[in-house]
Design an enzyme around this catalytic site. Structure first.
Site, PDB file in Angstrom:
ATOM      1  N   SER A 455      -7.996   1.242  -4.349  1.00 20.67           N
ATOM      2  CA  SER A 455      -7.382   1.167  -3.029  1.00 20.67           C
ATOM      3  C   SER A 455      -6.701   2.501  -2.747  1.00 20.67           C
ATOM      4  O   SER A 455      -6.359   3.252  -3.672  1.00 20.67           O
ATOM      5  CB  SER A 455      -6.346   0.043  -2.973  1.00 20.67           C
ATOM      6  OG  SER A 455      -5.573   0.109  -1.782  1.00 20.67           O
ATOM      7  N   TYR A 468       1.022  -4.364  -6.526  1.00 18.76           N
ATOM      8  CA  TYR A 468      -0.347  -4.131  -6.067  1.00 18.76           C
ATOM      9  C   TYR A 468      -0.747  -2.677  -6.300  1.00 18.76           C
ATOM     10  O   TYR A 468      -1.832  -2.386  -6.830  1.00 18.76           O
ATOM     11  CB  TYR A 468      -0.452  -4.486  -4.583  1.00 18.76           C
ATOM     12  CG  TYR A 468      -1.840  -4.307  -4.013  1.00 18.76           C
ATOM     13  CD1 TYR A 468      -2.828  -5.254  -4.242  1.00 18.76           C
ATOM     14  CD2 TYR A 468      -2.163  -3.176  -3.254  1.00 18.76           C
ATOM     15  CE1 TYR A 468      -4.115  -5.087  -3.721  1.00 18.76           C
ATOM     16  CE2 TYR A 468      -3.432  -3.007  -2.729  1.00 18.76           C
ATOM     17  CZ  TYR A 468      -4.405  -3.969  -2.972  1.00 18.76           C
ATOM     18  OH  TYR A 468      -5.666  -3.795  -2.465  1.00 18.76           O
TER      19      TYR A 468
END
Length: 585
Positions: A455, A468
């Site tokens: 990501s 995350y």
């Protein structure tokens, strides 16, 4: 898989007796004739033949002087392409007298088959031709002459490159020594050499006749190479559709040999495969899938692949496994590979979603697609999945570790259980996939590719995404480390770093430190913001496919992901300042 169950017959022609094996009914099924190369016998095709026999009348034969066929006497002058063409016509007249056959050749089997497909006397007897690792000697002769007559640095480099790859051809032209070597130490060591250099699994190949076959087969080179390269035919045009399968790691033949092939084979379909020379043994699933597709399409009156996307020649028939394939980026990625003709394994913890992806992948062009249900964070379940996939579908060519979950909230509000959940899926799920399927790729020894979905959060710090971002940063670094480790084994590793992509992750993401009502509100707001950005998962899937084709290391996908990547390198202080800002929630 052996030749057990085959019907065997003898075909006499030109003073030799050929051993022919066949399966199936020639009256009810198209006939596929497989021609072996040097120093092989028909057993090189056993794995491919077994797969093709489920749908076709399959015929193998030992070329004269090989396997259980007899050798001409004298050997000199007994292996010319003209005499090999006589043998081929005798075989097809015996096994398929009323219908043209689909021809497949590997190595010297392909060299012969180019002759069969371009001479006038075989016209009407060949329905299609699939060529692997063996050029037409006539085309090769013209290729050399074109580069010698009009030399440029690039053309000279191509000549020198192929000349270096052809070192063994010079040795085979020496008198007596090749025969002594093959009947002596080289013949005894050849199976070990193949296993070490080509990673060919043990089995019914090579056969005990190898030393004699190789000694006799040296005359294939002596009878044909010099005459044809020196005086190539000018009418060597294919009178049947041709499928060219080029192993990109072939140590003996350059890809450049086929640069002008369209002028000789106007109905040409090109395929490439990241593998070494002996693909009938190392990639039987892939080879059989492409042969099946080509034969079926030709029989249907359209000699081109059913899948004709931009990457069909690269991924057609390959096995691609995608985790988190039930929706979003995972589903779009499964479709992208399906459209390129790959066989797809759609993995998700939601059985219904995985099954739907598999069904739609078949509609998108995948010759085969399967659904598997697994929680990627479960080590034992992943081990069982890897064993099942290898046993039932084969070794994965492309692995896409895409499964992931979202988690937002401050570090002090994130519990140990929250950390455990996000790391188990986002990091350990990737570790399990890389460890299990990566090892299968390495053991096979024919390369492959691993794609890990990271990501932009992997390199963009945020006070709202500590867990995350940490999980994705770990995936990014794991990918970089694996890329370095596996490069020597021909296995590429890519990390995909999307930014804001409109997927269902926003509706399932968890928010720590808030009650259920506030978490619901934040999910709705996140989904609305991502919807306004409206970057489709299909574009990420396209980036995944390109990353495999180009063997890219780190791929930021969206504008914000690319901009963030640049800032992380050249303006890290600005990123740290932005990280202190409150998120728009």
């Amino acid at each position: 898989m052996t030749l057990a169950g085959a019907r065997e017959r003898r075909v006499r022609t030109g003073g030799v007796e050929l051993c022919v094996a066949e399966w199936g009914d020639p009256a009810a099924q198209p006939t596929v004739v497989l021609v072996h190369g040097y120093p092989d016998s028909k057993e090189v095709w056993s794995e491919v033949a077994g797969r093709l026999a489920e749908r076709f009348h399959v015929v193998l034969y030992d070329v004269r002087g090989h396997g259980r066929s007899t050798a001409p006497r004298p050997l000199r002058g007994g292996f010319t392409l003209e005499k090999l063409t006589d043998d081929f016509l005798a075989v097809v007249d015996a096994v398929s007298p009323d219908r043209p056959v689909h021809l497949v050749g590997h190595d010297w089997g392909s060299v012969q088959a180019w002759e069969f497909t371009t001479v006038e006397r075989t016209r009407g007897r060949i329905a299609s031709f699939t060529s692997m690792s063996g050029p037409s000697l006539d085309h090769f002769g013209h290729w050399i002459k074109k580069r010698v007559s009009r030399p440029t640095p690039r053309k000279v480099g191509q000549l020198l490159g192929q000349g270096a790859k052809s070192w063994y051809v010079y040795l085979l032209h020496t008198p007596v020594l090749p025969e002594l070597a093959w009947r002596g130490p080289l013949g005894r060591q050849w199976p070990k050499i193949l296993r070490r250099l080509e990673r060919i699994p043990a089995g019914d190949y090579p056969t005990s006749s190898l030393p004699r076959d190789a000694a006799n087969g040296a005359w294939l080179y002596r009878d044909n190479i010099r005459p044809r390269l020196g005086r190539p035919r000018g009418d060597a045009y294919a009178h049947a559709p041709v499928q060219l399968i080029t192993p990109l790691g072939d140590a003996y033949l350059s890809e450049r040999l086929y640069d002008e092939l369209e002028q000789w084979a106007p109905r040409l379909v090109r395929r490439t495969l990241p593998a070494k020379h002996w693909i009938p043994r190392t990639r039987p699933d892939q080879v059989a899938a492409w042969i099946t597709e080509f034969v079926t399409s030709t029989e249907g009156g359209r000699p081109e692949p059913a899948v004709s996307g931009p990457h069909a020649g690269r991924f057609g028939g390959q096995l691609v496994l995608v985790t988190g394939a039930g929706s979003g980026i995972g589903r779009a990625t499964a479709f992208a590979f399906a459209e390129a003709g790959a066989r797809v394994v759609a993995v998700d913890r939601d059985a219904e979603s995985a099954a739907r992806t598999a069904e739609l992948s078949r509609l998108a062009g995948a010759p085969e697609a399967w659904a598997e249900t697994v929680d990627v964070s479960d080590e034992q379940a992943m081990e069982q999945l890897a064993a099942k996939v290898a046993a039932e579908y084969g070794v994965v060519d492309v692995l896409v570790n895409n499964a992931g979950i979202g988690l937002s909230g401050s570090f002090l509000d994130t519990t140990v259980e929250d950390w455990r959940n996000v790391l188990d899926v986002n990091l350990w799920g990737v570790i399990h996939g890389c460890r299990l399927f990566g090892k299968q790729m390495a053991d096979r020894g024919q390369g492959g590719h691993i794609v890990n979905t990271a990501s932009a959060a992997a390199y963009l710090p945020s006070k709202a995404l500590p867990a995350y971002s940490t999980s994705k940063a770990a995936v990014l670094m794991l990918s970089e480390c694996l890329r370095a480790e596996l490069a020597g084994q021909g296995i590429g590793v890519s990390a995909i770093c999307p930014g804001f992509v409109n997927t269902a992750i926003t509706s399932t993401a968890r928010f720590t430190g808030v009650d259920a009502e506030e978490e619901k509100r934040r999910r709705k707001r996140s989904a609305r913001l991502y919807g306004l950005r409206n970057y489709p998962p299909e574009k990420v899937a396209e980036a995944v496919v390109r990353a495999v084709v180009r063997n890219q290391a780190v791929v930021p996908v969206t504008v914000e992901a690319r901009g963030g990547r640049l800032m992380s390198r050249f303006a890290p202080r600005a990123l740290r300042a932005i990280a202190r800002m409150e998120p728009p929630l």
